[in-house]
Design an enzyme around this catalytic site. Structure first.
Site, PDB file in Angstrom:
ATOM      1  CB  VAL A  99      -9.963  30.485 -25.414  1.00  0.00           C
ATOM      2  CG1 VAL A  99     -11.083  31.353 -24.842  1.00  0.00           C
ATOM      3  CG2 VAL A  99      -8.600  31.121 -25.113  1.00  0.00           C
ATOM      4  CG  ASP A 100      -6.524  25.746 -22.924  1.00  0.00           C
ATOM      5  OD1 ASP A 100      -7.440  24.926 -23.056  1.00  0.00           O
ATOM      6  OD2 ASP A 100      -5.973  26.000 -21.829  1.00  0.00           O
ATOM      7  CG  HIS A 115     -14.561  33.332 -21.360  1.00  0.00           C
ATOM      8  ND1 HIS A 115     -13.748  33.479 -20.252  1.00  0.00           N
ATOM      9  CD2 HIS A 115     -15.774  33.821 -21.005  1.00  0.00           C
ATOM     10  CE1 HIS A 115     -14.448  34.031 -19.263  1.00  0.00           C
ATOM     11  NE2 HIS A 115     -15.683  34.240 -19.693  1.00  0.00           N
ATOM     12  CB  CYS A 123     -14.295  38.047 -41.322  1.00  0.00           C
ATOM     13  SG  CYS A 123     -14.066  39.537 -42.340  1.00  0.00           S
ATOM     14  CB  THR A 184     -11.390  29.838 -12.181  1.00  0.00           C
ATOM     15  OG1 THR A 184     -11.824  31.169 -12.515  1.00  0.00           O
ATOM     16  CG2 THR A 184     -12.465  29.142 -11.374  1.00  0.00           C
ATOM     17  CG  ASN A 209      -7.166  28.351  -6.846  1.00  0.00           C
ATOM     18  OD1 ASN A 209      -5.988  28.681  -6.772  1.00  0.00           O
ATOM     19  ND2 ASN A 209      -8.033  28.964  -7.626  1.00  0.00           N
ATOM     20  CD  GLU A 211      -1.542  31.793  -5.543  1.00  0.00           C
ATOM     21  OE1 GLU A 211      -2.157  32.875  -5.450  1.00  0.00           O
ATOM     22  OE2 GLU A 211      -0.590  31.594  -6.300  1.00  0.00           O
TER      23      GLU A 211
HETATM   24  P1  OAD Z   1      -6.917  33.809 -13.330  1.00  0.00           P
HETATM   25  O1  OAD Z   1      -5.516  34.093 -13.768  1.00  0.00           O
HETATM   26  O2  OAD Z   1      -7.748  34.948 -12.860  1.00  0.00           O
HETATM   27  O3  OAD Z   1      -6.897  32.743 -12.166  1.00  0.00           O
HETATM   28  C1  OAD Z   1      -6.152  31.556 -12.236  1.00  0.00           C
HETATM   29  C2  OAD Z   1      -6.384  30.780 -10.965  1.00  0.00           C
HETATM   30  O4  OAD Z   1      -5.725  29.540 -11.062  1.00  0.00           O
HETATM   31  C3  OAD Z   1      -5.820  31.477  -9.692  1.00  0.00           C
HETATM   32  O5  OAD Z   1      -6.814  31.464  -8.674  1.00  0.00           O
HETATM   33  C4  OAD Z   1      -4.628  30.592  -9.310  1.00  0.00           C
HETATM   34  O6  OAD Z   1      -4.426  30.538  -7.905  1.00  0.00           O
HETATM   35  C5  OAD Z   1      -5.064  29.251  -9.853  1.00  0.00           C
HETATM   36  N1  OAD Z   1      -3.977  28.311 -10.207  1.00  0.00           N
HETATM   37  C6  OAD Z   1      -2.776  28.572 -10.763  1.00  0.00           C
HETATM   38  N2  OAD Z   1      -2.102  27.438 -10.999  1.00  0.00           N
HETATM   39  C7  OAD Z   1      -2.884  26.418 -10.564  1.00  0.00           C
HETATM   40  C8  OAD Z   1      -2.762  24.999 -10.545  1.00  0.00           C
HETATM   41  N3  OAD Z   1      -1.686  24.379 -11.009  1.00  0.00           N
HETATM   42  N4  OAD Z   1      -3.782  24.281 -10.032  1.00  0.00           N
HETATM   43  C9  OAD Z   1      -4.892  24.882  -9.547  1.00  0.00           C
HETATM   44  N5  OAD Z   1      -5.070  26.208  -9.538  1.00  0.00           N
HETATM   45  C10 OAD Z   1      -4.091  26.974 -10.053  1.00  0.00           C
HETATM   46  O7  OAD Z   1      -7.604  33.026 -14.548  1.00  0.00           O
HETATM   47  P2  OAD Z   1      -9.135  32.700 -14.806  1.00  0.00           P
HETATM   48  O8  OAD Z   1      -9.889  32.566 -13.524  1.00  0.00           O
HETATM   49  O9  OAD Z   1      -9.185  31.581 -15.753  1.00  0.00           O
HETATM   50  O10 OAD Z   1     -11.348  35.896 -19.817  1.00  0.00           O
HETATM   51  O11 OAD Z   1      -9.599  34.017 -15.538  1.00  0.00           O
HETATM   52  C11 OAD Z   1     -10.904  34.111 -16.003  1.00  0.00           C
HETATM   53  C12 OAD Z   1     -10.960  34.888 -17.277  1.00  0.00           C
HETATM   54  O12 OAD Z   1     -10.220  36.108 -17.177  1.00  0.00           O
HETATM   55  C13 OAD Z   1     -10.324  34.222 -18.479  1.00  0.00           C
HETATM   56  O13 OAD Z   1     -11.177  33.285 -19.090  1.00  0.00           O
HETATM   57  C14 OAD Z   1     -10.069  35.379 -19.379  1.00  0.00           C
HETATM   58  C15 OAD Z   1      -9.406  36.249 -18.377  1.00  0.00           C
HETATM   59  O14 OAD Z   1      -9.219  37.531 -18.707  1.00  0.00           O
HETATM   60  C16 OAD Z   1     -11.445  36.647 -20.918  1.00  0.00           C
HETATM   61  O15 OAD Z   1     -10.511  36.848 -21.656  1.00  0.00           O
HETATM   62  C17 OAD Z   1     -12.822  37.169 -21.148  1.00  0.00           C
END
Ligand code: OAD
Length: 237
Positions: A99-100, A115, A123, A184, A209, A211
């Site tokens: 959302v950034d 998202h 509002c 992700t 990723n 990890e």
């Molecule tokens: P997560 O925090 O679940 O996952 C982040 C992923 O990025 C992890 O698998 C990390 O290993 C990886 N990661 C971290 N640093 C990295 C880098 N420099 N390069 C590549 N990978 C890296 O975040 P999201 O998958 O984005 O939704 O989470 C999904 C949703 O959950 C978000 O959109 C948000 C959140 O709650 C809502 O708010 C509905």
């Protein structure tokens, strides 16, 4: 990497799903894992309609903190590589859970935001939306002209995704021949399910990723490392 480069070179229709990991190198914390906590709260405890109903000020403090970090951040080489990819591939769709707004700031033009957008305020009474780039906000919680409090224009847990965005994401995922899943954990549904949809529809899937994830053993190729390093390498001719 060599094989993945070949797939990318030959792909006519590419879709990418990004998550907070692509913005980590811009200094924005991810949601899960060690860097995912704010004060002692987990994102899942703050990003819900119930949390907002109970503690609007607390939820807003968290969003205001994220907005302030994002306002000071710059797109990183991972974001920029996806701009380059858009210019190279005949058909490219960027689907993001973020959302950034950093993909748009980097310069991608076709972005499906699943998202919502942290810079939109909505509002809670009249539903009116406005763009607001102030960070930090002068007072919390922010108010609409009608007097009611506003909420962030993002999708919370338990809320439906914007239908037009979901349709566009499903279409791109089912029609592409190469699907990239970048930064992700892909545990949040329905967004994470797009990986399976792409696979079932015959696309090759490359994960990028830092990890290992639950997808790593299912995809055609998992490239391990920071997106800001791996994506530019993947695009090298
Ligand atoms: P997560 O925090 O679940 O996952 C982040 C992923 O990025 C992890 O698998 C990390 O290993 C990886 N990661 C971290 N640093 C990295 C880098 N420099 N390069 C590549 N990978 C890296 O975040 P999201 O998958 O984005 O939704 O989470 C999904 C949703 O959950 C978000 O959109 C948000 C959140 O709650 C809502 O708010 C509905």
């Amino acid at each position: 990497m060599e094989e993945a480069r070949g797939w990318l070179r030959n792909a006519a229709n590419v879709a990418a799903l990004t998550g907070s990991g692509i913005s980590a190198e811009s200094g924005i914390p991810t949601f899960r894992g060690s860097g995912g906590l704010w004060r002692s709260y987990r994102a899942e405890d703050l990003a819900t309609p119930e949390a907002f109903a109970r503690h609007p000020l607390l939820v807003w403090q968290w969003y205001d903190w994220r907005r302030t970090l994002i306002a000071a951040a710059q797109p990183n080489p991972g974001h920029l590589a996806l701009v380059e990819l858009e210019t190279r591939v005949p058909s490219f769709t960027l689907i993001t859970q973020n959302v950034d707004g950093l993909h748009a700031r980097a310069g991608n033009s076709r972005i499906v935001c699943l998202h919502g957008d942290i810079w939109t305020l909505r509002c809670t009474a009249c539903g009116k939306e406005e763009q607001n780039l102030q960070a930090p906000l002068p007072s919390l919680p922010p108010k609409c002209a009608c007097g009611a409090i506003q909420r962030p224009g993002v999708v919370w847990f338990g809320e439906p995704l914007p239908p037009h965005a979901w349709l566009a994401a499903e279409k791109a995922s089912s029609q592409c021949d190469l699907f990239l899943v970048i930064g992700t954990s892909a545990v949040v549904m329905p967004a994470g399910g797009l990986v399976y949809l792409a696979r079932q529809s015959g696309a090759r899937v490359i994960e990028i990723n830092s990890e290992e994830t639950h997808l790593s053993s299912l995809v055609d190729c998992s490239l391990r490392g920071p997106a800001g390093t791996i994506l530019p390498e993947l695009l090298r001719p």
